[in-house]
Design a protein around this motif. Structure first.
Motif, PDB file in Angstrom:
ATOM      1  N   VAL A 108      19.723 -42.727 -29.548  1.00 41.05           N
ATOM      2  CA  VAL A 108      19.379 -41.416 -28.992  1.00 41.05           C
ATOM      3  C   VAL A 108      17.877 -41.215 -29.089  1.00 41.05           C
ATOM      4  N   ASP A 109      17.221 -41.066 -27.940  1.00 38.58           N
ATOM      5  CA  ASP A 109      15.763 -40.881 -27.941  1.00 38.58           C
ATOM      6  C   ASP A 109      15.353 -40.245 -26.620  1.00 38.58           C
ATOM      7  N   SER A 110      15.328 -38.923 -26.577  1.00 37.99           N
ATOM      8  CA  SER A 110      14.982 -38.216 -25.345  1.00 37.99           C
ATOM      9  C   SER A 110      14.417 -36.854 -25.677  1.00 37.99           C
ATOM     10  N   VAL A 111      13.647 -36.317 -24.740  1.00 38.15           N
ATOM     11  CA  VAL A 111      13.135 -34.965 -24.883  1.00 38.15           C
ATOM     12  C   VAL A 111      14.279 -33.953 -24.901  1.00 38.15           C
ATOM     13  N   ALA A 112      15.436 -34.345 -24.386  1.00 43.38           N
ATOM     14  CA  ALA A 112      16.614 -33.466 -24.354  1.00 43.38           C
ATOM     15  C   ALA A 112      17.611 -33.766 -25.463  1.00 43.38           C
ATOM     16  N   ALA A 113      17.203 -34.548 -26.462  1.00 41.22           N
ATOM     17  CA  ALA A 113      18.139 -34.991 -27.490  1.00 41.22           C
ATOM     18  C   ALA A 113      18.670 -33.859 -28.352  1.00 41.22           C
ATOM     19  N   ASP A 114      17.953 -32.732 -28.430  1.00 41.14           N
ATOM     20  CA  ASP A 114      18.444 -31.652 -29.291  1.00 41.14           C
ATOM     21  C   ASP A 114      19.765 -31.099 -28.765  1.00 41.14           C
ATOM     22  N   SER A 115      20.017 -31.184 -27.447  1.00 45.04           N
ATOM     23  CA  SER A 115      21.281 -30.726 -26.879  1.00 45.04           C
ATOM     24  C   SER A 115      22.157 -31.860 -26.370  1.00 45.04           C
ATOM     25  N   LEU A 116      21.543 -32.944 -25.907  1.00 44.78           N
ATOM     26  CA  LEU A 116      22.303 -34.040 -25.288  1.00 44.78           C
ATOM     27  C   LEU A 116      22.313 -35.290 -26.147  1.00 44.78           C
ATOM     28  N   GLY A 117      22.020 -35.151 -27.436  1.00 50.04           N
ATOM     29  CA  GLY A 117      21.831 -36.316 -28.281  1.00 50.04           C
ATOM     30  C   GLY A 117      23.055 -36.811 -29.016  1.00 50.04           C
ATOM     31  N   ALA A 118      24.227 -36.731 -28.409  1.00 51.01           N
ATOM     32  CA  ALA A 118      25.424 -37.293 -29.043  1.00 51.01           C
ATOM     33  C   ALA A 118      25.358 -38.819 -28.992  1.00 51.01           C
ATOM     34  N   ARG A 119      25.659 -39.456 -30.122  1.00 50.89           N
ATOM     35  CA  ARG A 119      25.682 -40.919 -30.133  1.00 50.89           C
ATOM     36  C   ARG A 119      26.861 -41.471 -29.348  1.00 50.89           C
ATOM     37  N   ARG A 120      27.944 -40.701 -29.288  1.00 51.31           N
ATOM     38  CA  ARG A 120      29.178 -41.198 -28.671  1.00 51.31           C
ATOM     39  C   ARG A 120      29.814 -40.069 -27.864  1.00 51.31           C
TER      40      ARG A 120
END
Length: 319
Positions: free
Chosen positions: A220-232
């Motif tokens: 997980v590594d994105s500017v949107a990871a705080d909301s879209l950062g599910a590993r699975r």
């Protein structure tokens, strides 16, 4: 495992009626443009309020709300919705977040009266702590996305959009863990509407699951990871994505940032990067790259879901 069906969504719609805000729609600003579903205006600032209310109300109906209350792990938005719904029902809420969660979300959680616990740097670590808390205290464990009641609640959004956009052909949604996507895609398929699932290039849990044929862990590594950062992604989301009428797309962070800024510049809408992710798929395609982005056909009626507004807007204001 329960298979999500449209009847679950219809039941959820009846259950949450009067407890959530009907979605507002913004029409295209130019010919051939897209409709915007302004779910950022929902209670707590995101679509998550729908699933949280459906989950708690269903357990209240069944008499299965424990004295220890409810607990959830979240990147922020699901925790906010859970804490808000719990406060409305007079139920204690304990919310686990990664330490990377935006401060604005932590502050709002505490304002809702939640017991906030910051654990680890990723959602998966917060989830493990939440599961242990539920095991030792007897608290009812909710989930940010991987539960049929949560997904069904999120899916109620689609029928509201459809009633306001006659002839809707395609709905575009961002995907993190897959609760919103699974609910919306299930309802959309019932009505013969296409669904476009959009992820950041480096938060691609659904894309990876479709390639593997099952949910798998991803980095997980994105500017949107705080909301879209599910590993699975959830198995329910994978099943929904494998149905006819669904397309999965990836967008780069640069396109997400541009789409978010454009929403502020053009409409004065301050949205999370997760919300801008869905719009980036429609506005950020590269004309010389086959398959990049989503290009609506002439006359196609498209609605993009702007799923949340729990963001610090100070970086949107330019001189």
């Amino acid at each position: 495992m329960h298979t999500l069906v449209y009847d679950d969504i219809a039941t959820a719609a009846d259950r949450v009626a009067g407890h959530v805000r009907p979605v507002a729609l913004a029409g295209p600003t130019e010919p051939g443009g897209v409709h915007l579903a302004l779910e950022l205006m929902q209670h707590t600032g995101s679509f998550k309020a729908r699933g949280a209310q459906n989950f708690l109300l269903a357990h209240r109906e069944a008499g299965t709300l424990p004295d220890a209350g409810i607990t959830i792990a979240s990147g922020g938005n699901a925790g906010l919705a859970c804490a808000w719904a719990a406060a409305r029902q007079g139920v204690p809420a304990t919310v686990f977040l990664p330490t990377t969660a935006p401060r604005v979300k932590v502050a709002r959680l505490r304002a809702y009266g939640a017991d906030v616990r910051l654990v680890g740097t990723e959602y998966a670590e917060a989830l493990a702590a939440c599961e242990e808390f539920a095991r030792t205290t007897g608290a009812l464990a909710s989930h940010a996305y991987d539960h049929p009641l949560i997904a069904a609640g999120a899916g109620t959004l689609l029928d509201e959009i459809r009633r306001q956009v006659p002839g809707l052909d395609t709905v575009v949604v961002a995907v993190g863990g897959g609760g919103l996507f699974a609910g919306v895609a299930t309802a959309a398929r019932h009505h013969g509407i296409r669904t476009v699932a959009v992820e950041p290039e480096n938060c691609r849990a659904l894309d990876a699951a479709l390639q593997a044929g099952r949910p798998v862990d991803v980095a997980v590594d994105s500017v949107a990871a705080d909301s879209l950062g599910a590993r699975r992604v959830s198995a329910t989301a994978v099943r929904a994505a494998q149905q006819d009428g669904v397309r999965s797309l990836l967008v780069p962070d640069a396109a997400i940032v541009r789409a978010r800024q454009a929403l502020w510049d053009d409409r004065r809408l301050a949205v999370e990067h997760a919300a801008a992710t869905a719009l980036a798929a429609v506005t950020g395609h590269e004309p010389d790259v086959p398959g990049a982005g989503y290009r609506p056909e002439p006359g196609e009626t498209v609605c993009v879901v702007l799923c949340g507004a729990n963001t610090d807007p100070t970086d949107l204001v330019t001189a």
